[in-house]
Design a protein around this motif. Structure first.
Motif, mmCIF file in Angstrom:
data_model
loop_
_atom_site.group_PDB
_atom_site.id
_atom_site.type_symbol
_atom_site.label_atom_id
_atom_site.label_comp_id
_atom_site.label_asym_id
_atom_site.label_seq_id
_atom_site.Cartn_x
_atom_site.Cartn_y
_atom_site.Cartn_z
ATOM 1 N N PHE A 225 0.829 -1.208 0.000
ATOM 2 C CA PHE A 225 0.000 0.000 0.000
ATOM 3 C C PHE A 225 0.862 1.256 0.000
ATOM 4 C CE2 PHE A 225 -1.857 3.545 2.305
ATOM 5 C CZ PHE A 225 -2.944 3.816 1.483
ATOM 6 N N THR A 226 1.876 1.286 0.844
ATOM 7 C CA THR A 226 2.717 2.481 0.935
ATOM 8 C C THR A 226 3.385 2.787 -0.395
ATOM 9 O OG1 THR A 226 3.156 2.017 3.274
ATOM 10 C CG2 THR A 226 4.630 3.562 2.164
ATOM 11 N N LEU B 175 11.033 1.980 4.042
ATOM 12 C CA LEU B 175 11.018 2.639 5.345
ATOM 13 C C LEU B 175 9.925 2.059 6.243
ATOM 14 C CD1 LEU B 175 11.922 4.856 7.301
ATOM 15 C CD2 LEU B 175 10.354 6.424 6.117
ATOM 16 N N VAL B 176 8.714 1.908 5.704
ATOM 17 C CA VAL B 176 7.603 1.353 6.480
ATOM 18 C C VAL B 176 7.906 -0.085 6.882
ATOM 19 C CG1 VAL B 176 5.191 0.591 6.327
ATOM 20 C CG2 VAL B 176 5.830 2.886 5.584
ATOM 21 N N GLY B 177 8.486 -0.871 5.970
ATOM 22 C CA GLY B 177 8.860 -2.244 6.293
ATOM 23 C C GLY B 177 9.872 -2.293 7.421
ATOM 24 N N MET C 97 8.099 -1.614 10.724
ATOM 25 C CA MET C 97 7.347 -2.771 11.195
ATOM 26 C C MET C 97 8.283 -3.859 11.703
ATOM 27 S SD MET C 97 4.051 -3.054 8.667
ATOM 28 C CE MET C 97 3.182 -4.093 9.858
ATOM 29 N N GLY C 98 9.451 -3.980 11.072
ATOM 30 C CA GLY C 98 10.462 -4.899 11.589
ATOM 31 C C GLY C 98 10.946 -4.465 12.963
ATOM 32 N N LEU C 99 11.088 -3.148 13.151
ATOM 33 C CA LEU C 99 11.474 -2.606 14.454
ATOM 34 C C LEU C 99 10.414 -2.916 15.508
ATOM 35 C CD1 LEU C 99 13.338 -0.821 16.217
ATOM 36 C CD2 LEU C 99 12.056 1.165 15.367
ATOM 37 N N LEU C 100 9.136 -2.806 15.128
ATOM 38 C CA LEU C 100 8.053 -3.134 16.052
ATOM 39 C C LEU C 100 8.102 -4.604 16.448
ATOM 40 C CD1 LEU C 100 5.424 -2.450 17.538
ATOM 41 C CD2 LEU C 100 4.193 -2.871 15.389
ATOM 42 N N GLY D 101 9.006 -5.146 3.045
ATOM 43 C CA GLY D 101 8.313 -3.960 2.558
ATOM 44 C C GLY D 101 8.554 -3.750 1.074
ATOM 45 N N LEU D 102 9.801 -3.952 0.644
ATOM 46 C CA LEU D 102 10.125 -3.836 -0.777
ATOM 47 C C LEU D 102 9.429 -4.932 -1.578
ATOM 48 C CD1 LEU D 102 11.715 -2.535 -3.072
ATOM 49 C CD2 LEU D 102 13.665 -3.983 -2.470
ATOM 50 N N ALA D 103 9.359 -6.129 -1.013
ATOM 51 C CA ALA D 103 8.679 -7.233 -1.689
ATOM 52 C C ALA D 103 7.211 -6.893 -1.938
ATOM 53 C CB ALA D 103 8.792 -8.511 -0.853
#
Length: 311
Positions: free
Chosen positions: A53-54, A74-76, A79-82, A207-209
């Protein structure tokens, strides 16, 4: 004439298979890194959905596919950090944490799509880039050297990940953390730092995937566009025995089966539609059955590490 048609079908099946392998390969390489450090991330599906989506939305409003891909990465990573905070710092059960992350990504991506996008929209995504000279090779040029840049990037990541894991000090630390975190800790290597790094990198790859599906392949976003690809990527890590080259082989096996079923439908071949759609998943199940009992996961996989406590 028949030879020309056969060649055209062969080129189409292989070229489509290579393109379809890209999101599996990116997500599975990232998940392999996380699992090598001892963390099992079941949240890939949600991270891919948010990346999809991003990447779509940022491309939609900026008209820049590269900016969309950067935003998805960046968003991925976030979410990995979360996932790292929940599973490493809070030491929550990794399977449940991953499922929660997957549901979060699924819900947020659908919500944001309805809030910020007015119905189905298309974007001007990435276009194929012909590699000079190589793309002119008969047959092989059209199969392998006429894709968008993300395809080339994904396949380039295979030897890079292999080199980093098996030929660098950091890669040695990652593998050691996934096997014997207690021993690594006594040598002054931070288990927490290594796992955070691997989960963030894995999230960026996922995220890139996801963005590959919207920005490079379909040029649109729809609910659940990943269609279980994140879970398949996790299966490919096991099939590939936590090796970049094994994951590459598994990704191509699944994507070629997927490409074949798509071409069966396009050509109108007298073959049951339902069986054609099921074929890639049947191939994956068979491959996992064949490899059962022959894989040895990292010894600390799925086990939270608490300093001073032996597992």
């Amino acid at each position: 004439m028949a030879d020309f048609i056969d060649q055209g079908i062969l080129i189409g099946v292989v070229a489509t298979g290579i393109r379809l392998a890209t999101p599996y390969l990116l997500a599975a390489l990232g998940e392999m890194l996380s699992q090598r450090s001892g963390v099992f991330n079941l949240g890939l599906e949600g991270i891919m959905l948010m990346g999809a989506f991003t990447g779509f939305y940022v491309t939609f409003i900026s008209q820049s596919p590269m900016l969309g891909l950067a935003a998805a990465i960046l968003v991925g990573g976030l979410m990995g950090l979360l996932m790292a905070f929940v599973s490493v710092t809070l030491q929550a059960e990794q399977g449940i944490s991953g499922i929660g992350l997957s549901m979060l990504g699924w819900g947020l991506s659908g919500l944001f799509f309805r809030l910020y996008v007015d119905g189905i929209q298309t974007i001007a995504g990435l276009k194929p880039w012909k590699i000079p000279f190589l793309s002119e090779i008969p047959l092989l040029g059209l199969m392998f050297f006429n894709h968008n840049v993300i395809v080339y990037f994904a396949f380039l990541m295979v030897p890079i990940f292999w080199f980093v894991l098996f030929r660098t000090t950091w890669g040695l630390s990652v593998r050691a953390v996934g096997m014997t975190p207690q021993a690594v800790d006594t040598l002054g290597v931070s288990v927490t730092r290594i796992r955070y790094q691997c989960l963030i990198i894995g999230g960026m790859m996922s995220g890139l995937a996801g963005a590959t599906l919207t920005v490079a392949n379909t040029h649109m976003f729809a609910d659940n566009i990943t269609a279980g690809r994140g879970f398949i990527a996790i299966a490919l890590v096991y099939f590939g025995r936590w090796s970049p080259w094994g994951i590459l082989a598994g990704s191509l096996l699944f994507s070629m089966a997927d490409s074949f079923q798509l071409w069966v439908q396009v050509l109108g071949i007298n073959f049951p539609y339902e069986l054609a759609v099921m074929l890639p998943y049947i191939v994956t199940i068979i491959a996992l059955m064949v490899s059962y009992g022959r894989v040895w996961p990292p010894a600390a996989l799925g086990k939270p590490y608490e300093r001073g406590v032996r597992g």
